[in-house]
Write a protein that holds these residues in place. Sequence first.
Motif, PDB file in Angstrom:
ATOM      1  N   SER A 305      15.014  81.747  76.915  1.00 51.30           N
ATOM      2  CA  SER A 305      14.090  80.803  76.352  1.00 51.30           C
ATOM      3  C   SER A 305      13.659  80.327  76.812  1.00 51.30           C
ATOM      4  N   GLU A 306      12.684  80.105  76.933  1.00 51.05           N
ATOM      5  CA  GLU A 306      12.489  78.791  77.575  1.00 51.05           C
ATOM      6  C   GLU A 306      12.675  77.596  76.950  1.00 51.05           C
ATOM      7  N   ILE A 307      12.503  78.006  75.454  1.00 52.87           N
ATOM      8  CA  ILE A 307      12.268  77.191  74.501  1.00 52.87           C
ATOM      9  C   ILE A 307      13.571  76.061  74.111  1.00 52.87           C
ATOM     10  N   ASP A 308      14.372  77.838  74.238  1.00 51.48           N
ATOM     11  CA  ASP A 308      15.548  76.909  73.823  1.00 51.48           C
ATOM     12  C   ASP A 308      16.208  76.561  75.188  1.00 51.48           C
ATOM     13  N   GLU A 309      15.631  76.398  76.211  1.00 46.60           N
ATOM     14  CA  GLU A 309      15.445  75.729  77.781  1.00 46.60           C
ATOM     15  C   GLU A 309      14.841  74.509  77.771  1.00 46.60           C
ATOM     16  N   GLN A 310      14.132  74.813  77.440  1.00 46.15           N
ATOM     17  CA  GLN A 310      13.619  73.138  76.748  1.00 46.15           C
ATOM     18  C   GLN A 310      14.659  71.877  75.931  1.00 46.15           C
ATOM     19  N   GLU A 311      14.916  72.707  74.819  1.00 43.63           N
ATOM     20  CA  GLU A 311      15.440  72.151  73.675  1.00 43.63           C
ATOM     21  C   GLU A 311      17.371  71.943  73.878  1.00 43.63           C
ATOM     22  N   LEU A 312      18.086  72.454  74.749  1.00 46.16           N
ATOM     23  CA  LEU A 312      18.960  72.343  75.657  1.00 46.16           C
ATOM     24  C   LEU A 312      18.621  71.010  76.981  1.00 46.16           C
ATOM     25  N   HIS A 313      17.902  71.415  77.323  1.00 47.21           N
ATOM     26  CA  HIS A 313      17.613  69.844  78.063  1.00 47.21           C
ATOM     27  C   HIS A 313      17.509  68.375  77.630  1.00 47.21           C
ATOM     28  N   ASN A 314      16.493  68.744  76.713  1.00 44.57           N
ATOM     29  CA  ASN A 314      16.279  67.702  75.646  1.00 44.57           C
ATOM     30  C   ASN A 314      16.650  66.989  74.812  1.00 44.57           C
ATOM     31  N   SER A 315      17.258  67.298  73.521  1.00 42.05           N
ATOM     32  CA  SER A 315      18.202  67.204  72.431  1.00 42.05           C
ATOM     33  C   SER A 315      20.140  67.202  72.771  1.00 42.05           C
ATOM     34  N   LYS A 316      19.783  67.764  73.613  1.00 38.36           N
ATOM     35  CA  LYS A 316      21.763  68.298  74.023  1.00 38.36           C
ATOM     36  C   LYS A 316      22.070  67.316  75.073  1.00 38.36           C
ATOM     37  N   LEU A 317      21.502  67.712  76.222  1.00 38.27           N
ATOM     38  CA  LEU A 317      22.051  66.850  77.571  1.00 38.27           C
ATOM     39  C   LEU A 317      21.152  65.325  77.851  1.00 38.27           C
ATOM     40  N   ALA A 318      20.074  65.113  76.570  1.00 33.96           N
ATOM     41  CA  ALA A 318      18.896  63.766  76.973  1.00 33.96           C
ATOM     42  C   ALA A 318      18.767  63.663  78.364  1.00 33.96           C
ATOM     43  N   MET A 319      18.027  64.775  78.775  1.00 32.62           N
ATOM     44  CA  MET A 319      17.400  65.301  79.917  1.00 32.62           C
ATOM     45  C   MET A 319      16.464  65.550  80.124  1.00 32.62           C
ATOM     46  N   PRO A 320      15.457  65.054  80.455  1.00 33.22           N
ATOM     47  CA  PRO A 320      13.721  64.872  80.532  1.00 33.22           C
ATOM     48  C   PRO A 320      13.637  66.277  81.810  1.00 33.22           C
ATOM     49  N   HIS A 321      12.985  67.590  81.197  1.00 34.60           N
ATOM     50  CA  HIS A 321      12.687  68.712  81.601  1.00 34.60           C
ATOM     51  C   HIS A 321      11.396  69.593  81.859  1.00 34.60           C
ATOM     52  N   ALA A 322      11.093  70.164  82.494  1.00 35.70           N
ATOM     53  CA  ALA A 322       9.524  70.844  82.652  1.00 35.70           C
ATOM     54  C   ALA A 322      10.015  72.220  83.080  1.00 35.70           C
ATOM     55  N   THR A 323      10.471  73.686  82.302  1.00 31.95           N
ATOM     56  CA  THR A 323      10.323  74.591  81.774  1.00 31.95           C
ATOM     57  C   THR A 323       9.511  75.285  83.377  1.00 31.95           C
ATOM     58  N   LYS A 324      10.472  75.812  84.899  1.00 32.01           N
ATOM     59  CA  LYS A 324       9.476  76.352  85.441  1.00 32.01           C
ATOM     60  C   LYS A 324       8.220  77.257  85.249  1.00 32.01           C
ATOM     61  N   GLY A 325       7.038  76.748  85.546  1.00 30.22           N
ATOM     62  CA  GLY A 325       5.818  77.108  85.515  1.00 30.22           C
ATOM     63  C   GLY A 325       4.917  76.713  84.463  1.00 30.22           C
ATOM     64  N   SER A 326       5.873  75.883  84.095  1.00 29.74           N
ATOM     65  CA  SER A 326       5.404  75.785  82.936  1.00 29.74           C
ATOM     66  C   SER A 326       4.232  74.443  83.215  1.00 29.74           C
ATOM     67  N   ARG A 327       2.832  74.681  81.946  1.00 27.74           N
ATOM     68  CA  ARG A 327       1.915  72.983  82.519  1.00 27.74           C
ATOM     69  C   ARG A 327       1.138  72.204  81.352  1.00 27.74           C
ATOM     70  N   VAL A 328       2.898  71.981  81.117  1.00 29.81           N
ATOM     71  CA  VAL A 328       2.483  71.062  80.702  1.00 29.81           C
ATOM     72  C   VAL A 328       2.534  69.904  80.750  1.00 29.81           C
ATOM     73  N   THR A 329       1.528  69.078  79.741  1.00 33.75           N
ATOM     74  CA  THR A 329       1.211  68.065  80.402  1.00 33.75           C
ATOM     75  C   THR A 329       1.504  66.488  79.996  1.00 33.75           C
ATOM     76  N   GLU A 330       1.110  65.261  80.488  1.00 33.09           N
ATOM     77  CA  GLU A 330       1.092  63.381  79.537  1.00 33.09           C
ATOM     78  C   GLU A 330       0.488  64.086  78.097  1.00 33.09           C
ATOM     79  N   ALA A 331      -0.890  64.273  77.955  1.00 33.12           N
ATOM     80  CA  ALA A 331      -1.773  64.726  77.212  1.00 33.12           C
ATOM     81  C   ALA A 331      -1.239  65.461  75.686  1.00 33.12           C
ATOM     82  N   GLN A 332      -0.872  66.902  76.808  1.00 32.53           N
ATOM     83  CA  GLN A 332      -0.008  67.533  75.509  1.00 32.53           C
ATOM     84  C   GLN A 332       1.222  66.724  74.565  1.00 32.53           C
ATOM     85  N   VAL A 333       1.914  66.228  75.175  1.00 29.43           N
ATOM     86  CA  VAL A 333       3.174  66.336  74.654  1.00 29.43           C
ATOM     87  C   VAL A 333       2.856  65.398  73.563  1.00 29.43           C
TER      88      VAL A 333
END
Length: 333
Positions: A305-333
Amino acid sequence: MNDLLVEFGDRLIGGLSRVAVTTASRWAETYRRTKEGGHWSHWTCPWAIEWLDARVDRAVILKAAQMRATETMLSKGMFCNDVLKRDVLYVLPNKSPDASDFSSARFDAAVVASPYLTKLYDKANVGHKRTGVANFYIRGGQSRAGLKSVPVFMLVLDELDEMHPDNIPLAYERTSGQVEKEIWELSTPTIPEFGIAKSYEDTSQEHFFFQCPKCSKWTELSYPECLVVVGDDPSSTRTLKESHIVCKECRGVLPHAAKREFLSKGRWVPGIEGREKRGFYINQLYSMTMQPGEIAASVIKATLSEIDEQELHNSKLAMPHATKGSRVTEAQV
């Protein structure tokens, strides 16, 4: 007469103890209490001692979730009030529920648990705690009005990535009139080049190193080098329990139960020398409460799951991350 002597003795001992408390880490161990009534201890988070005792103009904590950063900053702020007699502004993303929950579940709970703090903070409401001449303000970062007209020595921006970016400079201004000041930014990251990740870029970029009990080399816990995932089913608890952490230098197994010992003498090592702005990075591989198997389960879920992929990198590994094909922008965050 005996009662007077006992009272005098208590005051004398208390006074001597008070003189000896010159650092925030020592202050927390002396005056804070757990919910069970025991003395506060840093054994579950030795990396936080430096956060407490560092005296810097500005510092950044790029962290995984549940790494005791918030409780550490609470202790540091209370120390500033009590010992330094300085004002503190603690900013969270929103007034409700973030600031109000912090006020009741963190600040007020700490006061109730400690007889010393109960006497110290004689006047308090949700957004303003006071002890003598010093104040502890708690504000939501979405409200510009709540960030005005509050000059302070110490500013804490907790969960920076969730705050309205236009209001952050306004919070910084609360320290502009101070000859001495401390600004602390802390957050789990979201996407690259945004928020805490962006702020961390021009810091000392320090990682927490320890001496491996197997090979004696100084090393750190990093992903994926140090996590051995056993199994491929995130719901198979029995199999996942076999997952473990290893030293990336010698590949020796580092038992979870031994973390208290080999991390206790750890130290922060800068990745870039000569920078005054300090930056600290810490991930959940260091956690003494999070089992390796729990992190391994998150790794497996991240492949599904891309949601779980994002959660792994952010909450577990403390790594900024954008999933493949993600179009998340600074404005959306």
